[in-house]
Design a protein around this motif. Sequence first.
Motif, short mmCIF file in Angstrom:
data_model
loop_
_atom_site.label_atom_id
_atom_site.label_comp_id
_atom_site.label_asym_id
_atom_site.label_seq_id
_atom_site.Cartn_x
_atom_site.Cartn_y
_atom_site.Cartn_z
N LEU A 83 0.82 -1.21 0.00
CA LEU A 83 0.00 0.00 0.00
C LEU A 83 0.86 1.26 0.00
CD1 LEU A 83 -2.89 -1.08 2.40
CD2 LEU A 83 -2.79 -1.17 -0.11
N ASP A 84 1.99 1.23 0.69
CA ASP A 84 2.92 2.38 0.67
C ASP A 84 3.50 2.59 -0.72
OD1 ASP A 84 2.53 2.90 3.36
OD2 ASP A 84 4.35 1.86 4.01
N ILE A 85 3.86 1.52 -1.39
CA ILE A 85 4.43 1.62 -2.75
C ILE A 85 3.38 2.16 -3.72
CG2 ILE A 85 5.27 0.25 -4.71
CD1 ILE A 85 6.67 -1.56 -2.55
N ILE A 86 2.15 1.67 -3.61
CA ILE A 86 1.07 2.15 -4.48
C ILE A 86 0.83 3.64 -4.24
CG2 ILE A 86 -1.43 2.01 -4.90
CD1 ILE A 86 0.15 -0.28 -6.22
N GLU A 87 0.88 4.06 -2.99
CA GLU A 87 0.71 5.48 -2.70
C GLU A 87 1.79 6.31 -3.39
OE1 GLU A 87 0.94 8.66 0.99
OE2 GLU A 87 0.58 6.56 1.47
N GLN A 88 3.03 5.87 -3.32
CA GLN A 88 4.11 6.60 -3.98
C GLN A 88 3.93 6.63 -5.49
OE1 GLN A 88 6.30 8.55 -2.38
NE2 GLN A 88 5.04 7.92 -0.64
N GLU A 89 3.50 5.52 -6.06
CA GLU A 89 3.25 5.46 -7.51
C GLU A 89 2.15 6.42 -7.93
OE1 GLU A 89 2.69 1.60 -9.31
OE2 GLU A 89 4.21 0.72 -7.99
N SER A 90 1.16 6.63 -7.06
CA SER A 90 0.01 7.46 -7.41
C SER A 90 0.39 8.90 -7.72
CB SER A 90 -1.05 7.42 -6.31
OG SER A 90 -0.64 8.15 -5.16
N PHE A 91 1.47 9.39 -7.16
CA PHE A 91 1.89 10.76 -7.43
C PHE A 91 2.33 10.94 -8.88
CE2 PHE A 91 2.38 10.55 -2.80
CZ PHE A 91 1.66 11.67 -2.44
N GLY A 92 2.60 9.85 -9.59
CA GLY A 92 3.00 9.90 -10.98
C GLY A 92 1.91 9.47 -11.95
N VAL A 93 0.68 9.32 -11.44
CA VAL A 93 -0.45 8.91 -12.27
C VAL A 93 -1.56 9.95 -12.12
CG1 VAL A 93 -2.21 7.13 -12.63
CG2 VAL A 93 0.11 6.46 -11.97
N CYS A 94 -2.08 10.42 -13.24
CA CYS A 94 -3.16 11.41 -13.20
C CYS A 94 -4.39 10.78 -12.56
CB CYS A 94 -3.48 11.91 -14.60
SG CYS A 94 -4.84 13.10 -14.65
N GLU A 95 -4.87 11.39 -11.50
CA GLU A 95 -6.02 10.82 -10.80
C GLU A 95 -7.32 10.98 -11.59
OE1 GLU A 95 -7.39 13.40 -7.27
OE2 GLU A 95 -5.27 13.87 -7.52
N ALA A 96 -7.32 11.84 -12.60
CA ALA A 96 -8.53 12.03 -13.41
C ALA A 96 -8.60 11.06 -14.59
CB ALA A 96 -8.61 13.48 -13.91
N CYS A 97 -7.47 10.92 -15.34
CA CYS A 97 -7.53 10.11 -16.57
C CYS A 97 -6.62 8.88 -16.55
CB CYS A 97 -7.19 10.97 -17.78
SG CYS A 97 -5.46 11.47 -17.89
N GLY A 98 -5.67 8.81 -15.62
CA GLY A 98 -4.82 7.63 -15.49
C GLY A 98 -3.51 7.66 -16.26
N THR A 99 -3.25 8.72 -17.02
CA THR A 99 -1.99 8.78 -17.76
C THR A 99 -0.81 9.00 -16.81
OG1 THR A 99 -0.84 9.76 -19.63
CG2 THR A 99 -2.03 11.27 -18.22
N LYS A 100 0.36 8.63 -17.28
CA LYS A 100 1.58 8.87 -16.51
C LYS A 100 2.41 10.00 -17.12
CE LYS A 100 1.87 4.15 -14.84
NZ LYS A 100 2.65 2.91 -14.76
N ASP A 101 1.88 10.61 -18.17
CA ASP A 101 2.61 11.65 -18.89
C ASP A 101 2.33 13.03 -18.30
OD1 ASP A 101 3.62 9.76 -20.66
OD2 ASP A 101 1.90 9.96 -22.01
N GLY A 102 3.39 13.75 -17.94
CA GLY A 102 3.27 15.14 -17.51
C GLY A 102 2.48 15.35 -16.23
N VAL A 103 2.55 14.41 -15.30
CA VAL A 103 1.78 14.51 -14.06
C VAL A 103 2.54 15.35 -13.03
CG1 VAL A 103 0.75 13.21 -12.14
CG2 VAL A 103 0.64 12.30 -14.46
N THR A 104 1.84 16.30 -12.45
CA THR A 104 2.40 17.10 -11.36
C THR A 104 1.40 17.14 -10.21
OG1 THR A 104 1.50 19.16 -12.26
CG2 THR A 104 3.76 18.59 -12.89
N SER A 105 1.91 17.36 -9.02
CA SER A 105 1.06 17.51 -7.83
C SER A 105 1.25 18.94 -7.33
CB SER A 105 1.46 16.52 -6.74
OG SER A 105 1.28 15.21 -7.19
N GLU A 106 0.30 19.78 -7.62
CA GLU A 106 0.43 21.19 -7.26
C GLU A 106 -0.94 21.82 -7.19
OE1 GLU A 106 1.16 23.24 -11.52
OE2 GLU A 106 2.81 22.01 -10.80
N GLY A 107 -0.95 23.10 -6.86
CA GLY A 107 -2.19 23.87 -6.85
C GLY A 107 -2.75 24.04 -5.47
#
Length: 140
Positions: A83-107
């Motif tokens: 579960l910890d590894i999945i959480e870390q991976e999630s920061f690189g996956v768009c939570e809206a569409c699922g792509t891994k391209d150009g994902v940022t965590s901001e705003g």
Amino acid sequence: MKEELQTILRETYPSFFRRMTEPDRTRLFIECDDGWFDLICKACEEIKNCNPSEGFCLAHIKEKFGGLRIYADEGNTKIYDILDIIEQESFGVCEACGTKDGVTSEGRWIRSLCSNCRSKKILPLDEDDLRPEYDLTNSN
């Protein structure tokens, strides 16, 4: 998450998601967008391969500070590591569409979004989170 995706999870991993059918007080809610569906499936597959205890179940799945949080009952060290590894991976996956391209965590609401979804100004999941902007630089 769309109801149809939640149904797939519930039907594919019935023992993990059994709390989805319990009364509201103990019910499992999935409070994240559809883009993390594959990550949740990946977590479930890896947990299934760990031979979890009979009492194991998922307790809560949500977005928090731009990451996917999956909480579980009666897990072991290996499961919690997954579960910890999945959480870390999630920061690189768009939570809206699922792509891994150009994902940022901001705003203002920290969300992991690709540039395309971010440009669409995807709002927070909960409209109650909409609050007016405050200018903290003005001392009036």
